[in-house]
Scaffold this motif. Sequence first.
Motif, PDB file in Angstrom:
ATOM      1  N   GLY A 149       1.729 -12.869 -12.046  1.00 38.32           N
ATOM      2  CA  GLY A 149       2.663 -11.784 -11.809  1.00 38.32           C
ATOM      3  C   GLY A 149       4.023 -12.305 -11.372  1.00 38.32           C
ATOM      4  O   GLY A 149       4.451 -13.399 -11.773  1.00 38.32           O
ATOM      5  N   LYS A 150       4.712 -11.548 -10.542  1.00 39.55           N
ATOM      6  CA  LYS A 150       6.018 -11.972 -10.042  1.00 39.55           C
ATOM      7  C   LYS A 150       5.842 -13.206  -9.159  1.00 39.55           C
ATOM      8  O   LYS A 150       5.025 -13.229  -8.243  1.00 39.55           O
ATOM      9  CB  LYS A 150       6.677 -10.862  -9.236  1.00 39.55           C
ATOM     10  CG  LYS A 150       8.043 -11.231  -8.690  1.00 39.55           C
ATOM     11  CD  LYS A 150       8.672 -10.097  -7.896  1.00 39.55           C
ATOM     12  CE  LYS A 150      10.022 -10.524  -7.341  1.00 39.55           C
ATOM     13  NZ  LYS A 150      10.658  -9.444  -6.552  1.00 39.55           N
ATOM     14  N   GLU A 256       2.468 -12.677  -6.980  1.00 39.08           N
ATOM     15  CA  GLU A 256       1.878 -11.450  -6.425  1.00 39.08           C
ATOM     16  C   GLU A 256       0.393 -11.335  -6.758  1.00 39.08           C
ATOM     17  O   GLU A 256      -0.362 -10.678  -6.034  1.00 39.08           O
ATOM     18  CB  GLU A 256       2.627 -10.227  -6.948  1.00 39.08           C
ATOM     19  CG  GLU A 256       2.526 -10.015  -8.456  1.00 39.08           C
ATOM     20  CD  GLU A 256       3.122  -8.695  -8.898  1.00 39.08           C
ATOM     21  OE1 GLU A 256       2.785  -7.665  -8.297  1.00 39.08           O
ATOM     22  OE2 GLU A 256       3.933  -8.714  -9.847  1.00 39.08           O
ATOM     23  N   LYS A 257      -0.057 -11.994  -7.820  1.00 36.80           N
ATOM     24  CA  LYS A 257      -1.456 -11.883  -8.238  1.00 36.80           C
ATOM     25  C   LYS A 257      -2.322 -13.047  -7.766  1.00 36.80           C
ATOM     26  O   LYS A 257      -3.488 -13.138  -8.145  1.00 36.80           O
ATOM     27  CB  LYS A 257      -1.536 -11.771  -9.762  1.00 36.80           C
ATOM     28  CG  LYS A 257      -0.883 -10.507 -10.323  1.00 36.80           C
ATOM     29  CD  LYS A 257      -1.041 -10.446 -11.834  1.00 36.80           C
ATOM     30  CE  LYS A 257      -0.389  -9.189 -12.407  1.00 36.80           C
ATOM     31  NZ  LYS A 257      -0.529  -9.120 -13.893  1.00 36.80           N
ATOM     32  N   LYS A 271      -7.268 -15.844  -7.111  1.00 37.85           N
ATOM     33  CA  LYS A 271      -6.806 -14.687  -7.876  1.00 37.85           C
ATOM     34  C   LYS A 271      -7.014 -13.405  -7.081  1.00 37.85           C
ATOM     35  O   LYS A 271      -8.148 -13.026  -6.751  1.00 37.85           O
ATOM     36  CB  LYS A 271      -7.551 -14.598  -9.206  1.00 37.85           C
ATOM     37  CG  LYS A 271      -7.041 -13.495 -10.123  1.00 37.85           C
ATOM     38  CD  LYS A 271      -7.740 -13.534 -11.477  1.00 37.85           C
ATOM     39  CE  LYS A 271      -7.192 -12.456 -12.403  1.00 37.85           C
ATOM     40  NZ  LYS A 271      -7.845 -12.478 -13.736  1.00 37.85           N
ATOM     41  N   ASN A 272      -5.910 -12.749  -6.765  1.00 30.17           N
ATOM     42  CA  ASN A 272      -5.983 -11.509  -6.005  1.00 30.17           C
ATOM     43  C   ASN A 272      -6.607 -10.388  -6.841  1.00 30.17           C
ATOM     44  O   ASN A 272      -6.351 -10.270  -8.040  1.00 30.17           O
ATOM     45  CB  ASN A 272      -4.589 -11.070  -5.550  1.00 30.17           C
ATOM     46  CG  ASN A 272      -4.003 -11.976  -4.494  1.00 30.17           C
ATOM     47  OD1 ASN A 272      -4.738 -12.682  -3.802  1.00 30.17           O
ATOM     48  ND2 ASN A 272      -2.691 -11.976  -4.364  1.00 30.17           N
ATOM     49  N   VAL A 274      -5.971  -7.251  -6.173  1.00 34.84           N
ATOM     50  CA  VAL A 274      -4.851  -6.314  -6.339  1.00 34.84           C
ATOM     51  C   VAL A 274      -3.568  -7.078  -6.074  1.00 34.84           C
ATOM     52  O   VAL A 274      -3.583  -8.142  -5.451  1.00 34.84           O
ATOM     53  CB  VAL A 274      -4.951  -5.104  -5.377  1.00 34.84           C
ATOM     54  CG1 VAL A 274      -6.201  -4.294  -5.655  1.00 34.84           C
ATOM     55  CG2 VAL A 274      -4.919  -5.565  -3.919  1.00 34.84           C
ATOM     56  N   SER A 275      -2.467  -6.547  -6.523  1.00 34.97           N
ATOM     57  CA  SER A 275      -1.176  -7.187  -6.298  1.00 34.97           C
ATOM     58  C   SER A 275      -0.897  -7.330  -4.808  1.00 34.97           C
ATOM     59  O   SER A 275      -1.056  -6.371  -4.034  1.00 34.97           O
ATOM     60  CB  SER A 275      -0.054  -6.369  -6.949  1.00 34.97           C
ATOM     61  OG  SER A 275       1.209  -6.765  -6.454  1.00 34.97           O
ATOM     62  N   GLU A 278       1.713  -4.821  -3.791  1.00 36.23           N
ATOM     63  CA  GLU A 278       1.183  -3.468  -3.636  1.00 36.23           C
ATOM     64  C   GLU A 278       0.355  -3.358  -2.367  1.00 36.23           C
ATOM     65  O   GLU A 278       0.380  -2.331  -1.677  1.00 36.23           O
ATOM     66  CB  GLU A 278       0.346  -3.085  -4.862  1.00 36.23           C
ATOM     67  CG  GLU A 278       1.155  -2.918  -6.134  1.00 36.23           C
ATOM     68  CD  GLU A 278       2.207  -1.838  -6.000  1.00 36.23           C
ATOM     69  OE1 GLU A 278       1.889  -0.750  -5.460  1.00 36.23           O
ATOM     70  OE2 GLU A 278       3.368  -2.075  -6.415  1.00 36.23           O
ATOM     71  N   HIS A 279      -0.393  -4.418  -2.052  1.00 36.83           N
ATOM     72  CA  HIS A 279      -1.216  -4.420  -0.842  1.00 36.83           C
ATOM     73  C   HIS A 279      -0.332  -4.317   0.401  1.00 36.83           C
ATOM     74  O   HIS A 279      -0.676  -3.605   1.366  1.00 36.83           O
ATOM     75  CB  HIS A 279      -2.061  -5.691  -0.805  1.00 36.83           C
ATOM     76  CG  HIS A 279      -3.044  -5.738   0.319  1.00 36.83           C
ATOM     77  ND1 HIS A 279      -4.214  -5.018   0.305  1.00 36.83           N
ATOM     78  CD2 HIS A 279      -3.030  -6.409   1.505  1.00 36.83           C
ATOM     79  CE1 HIS A 279      -4.891  -5.246   1.425  1.00 36.83           C
ATOM     80  NE2 HIS A 279      -4.180  -6.093   2.162  1.00 36.83           N
ATOM     81  N   THR A 290      -5.273  -9.646   1.064  1.00 39.44           N
ATOM     82  CA  THR A 290      -5.834  -9.152  -0.195  1.00 39.44           C
ATOM     83  C   THR A 290      -7.172  -9.836  -0.450  1.00 39.44           C
ATOM     84  O   THR A 290      -7.364 -11.007  -0.082  1.00 39.44           O
ATOM     85  CB  THR A 290      -4.895  -9.448  -1.375  1.00 39.44           C
ATOM     86  OG1 THR A 290      -4.675 -10.863  -1.440  1.00 39.44           O
ATOM     87  CG2 THR A 290      -3.563  -8.732  -1.233  1.00 39.44           C
ATOM     88  N   TYR A 292      -9.716 -11.710  -2.917  1.00 41.19           N
ATOM     89  CA  TYR A 292      -9.438 -12.608  -4.037  1.00 41.19           C
ATOM     90  C   TYR A 292     -10.707 -13.316  -4.475  1.00 41.19           C
ATOM     91  O   TYR A 292     -11.699 -13.370  -3.744  1.00 41.19           O
ATOM     92  CB  TYR A 292      -8.364 -13.630  -3.664  1.00 41.19           C
ATOM     93  CG  TYR A 292      -8.724 -14.490  -2.469  1.00 41.19           C
ATOM     94  CD1 TYR A 292      -9.499 -15.638  -2.629  1.00 41.19           C
ATOM     95  CD2 TYR A 292      -8.291 -14.152  -1.184  1.00 41.19           C
ATOM     96  CE1 TYR A 292      -9.834 -16.425  -1.538  1.00 41.19           C
ATOM     97  CE2 TYR A 292      -8.628 -14.928  -0.089  1.00 41.19           C
ATOM     98  CZ  TYR A 292      -9.396 -16.066  -0.274  1.00 41.19           C
ATOM     99  OH  TYR A 292      -9.741 -16.834   0.815  1.00 41.19           O
TER     100      TYR A 292
END
Length: 391
Positions: A149-150, A256-257, A271-272, A274-275, A278-279, A290, A292
């Motif tokens: 992600g970002k 983010e992921k 690896k998350n 959820v983002s 977002e969390h 998060t 993972y």
Amino acid sequence: MEKDIRLAVIGVGAMGSQHVKDIQTMPGVELCAVCDLIPDRMEAITATSLIKSFTNYQEMLNLMELDGVVISTPHFQHTPITIDCFQKGIHVLTEKPIAAQLSDGKIMIQAYKEALNQYSDLKFAIMFQQRTYGYWKKIKRMLDDGELGKIIRATWIITNWFRNQSYYDNGDWRATWKGEGGGVLINQCPHNLDLFQWFFGMPDKVTGLAGFGKYHEIEVEDEVTALLEYQNGMVGHFITSTGESPGTNRLEIIGEKGKLVFENNNLFFWKNKVSMLEHIKNSKDPYSFTEYNEMIIPYENHGQPGHKIIIENFVNAIRGTEDVIIPGWEGLNQLELSNSILLSSILYKPIQLPLNSELFRKNLETKINLSNFTKVPGKYSIPDLSTSFGN
């Protein structure tokens, strides 16, 4: 049958002598000539073969019928040799870095573009062989596919470029402003800076802190810490040294992921589910991380130093059967990063990119002109590089 591709190697010191060995094992390739300012280096190469030797590369270019050259000279010489080859329609593969300073690199690219008007199939390649390594290719693919992600942060601690004083004493040009144009940034770390910009693109601002001759009797940098700031908010850290043993090679990428870490030839991914971003916004628990999944990412790697792969690709590009893996102009970004970090360290202030290459040139010239550093004369030999390259 296809004619052999006729190559010459200019500069047969530590790296060039290895290129000679690699070329001599390639079918359909003829090593026609070698060139070096030190005749003794060429004696073993030419003693039992028809390979011609020269101490003047211009004489070699004028007398020999060549398809391409491999340049492995000190950095400042890359520019004039490359330009002279282009003007004769000779294909060029140059060792890293493309040049010692960005302004020279830009001149080389302009000369290449002009030569294409006359020699439309002219090839220009650079020796960034680490881009062929399986783990770097896997990281690049994961980033391009958006698996993280970002990107929030990337930190590379690359301090396993350890060198003893004898390394710097082995060559009067090495680790001097006049002969090399810098230290660890321009000699060892072009590979890592190239990979950094390959993964993440170019930053908008660079701040560097360098130690000059901190661990060795040299006048250039042997330790560097750099902060790289990106317009999208990403922050990069680049830490390197030739004075740490045991050293570290750890690349940590936070997205983010999840988190991706490469170290000791292992690629780990947290690896998350959820983002992370977002969390942060939505979690009712002020302290919860998060969730993972932790995994080891497999990859395939050829296990070679990689130089021969780049030379073979260069030969096939001359034949017209492959595209060049890393075109020469892709060396500009690495050089801009190297020059920017060094300039920031010299001026003690952040440097905005794109770099003012004329400002860097003037500051490097000042370093050269004010230098009173003297190397102890010695007998220069060709070291064994077999343990120098990660693969």
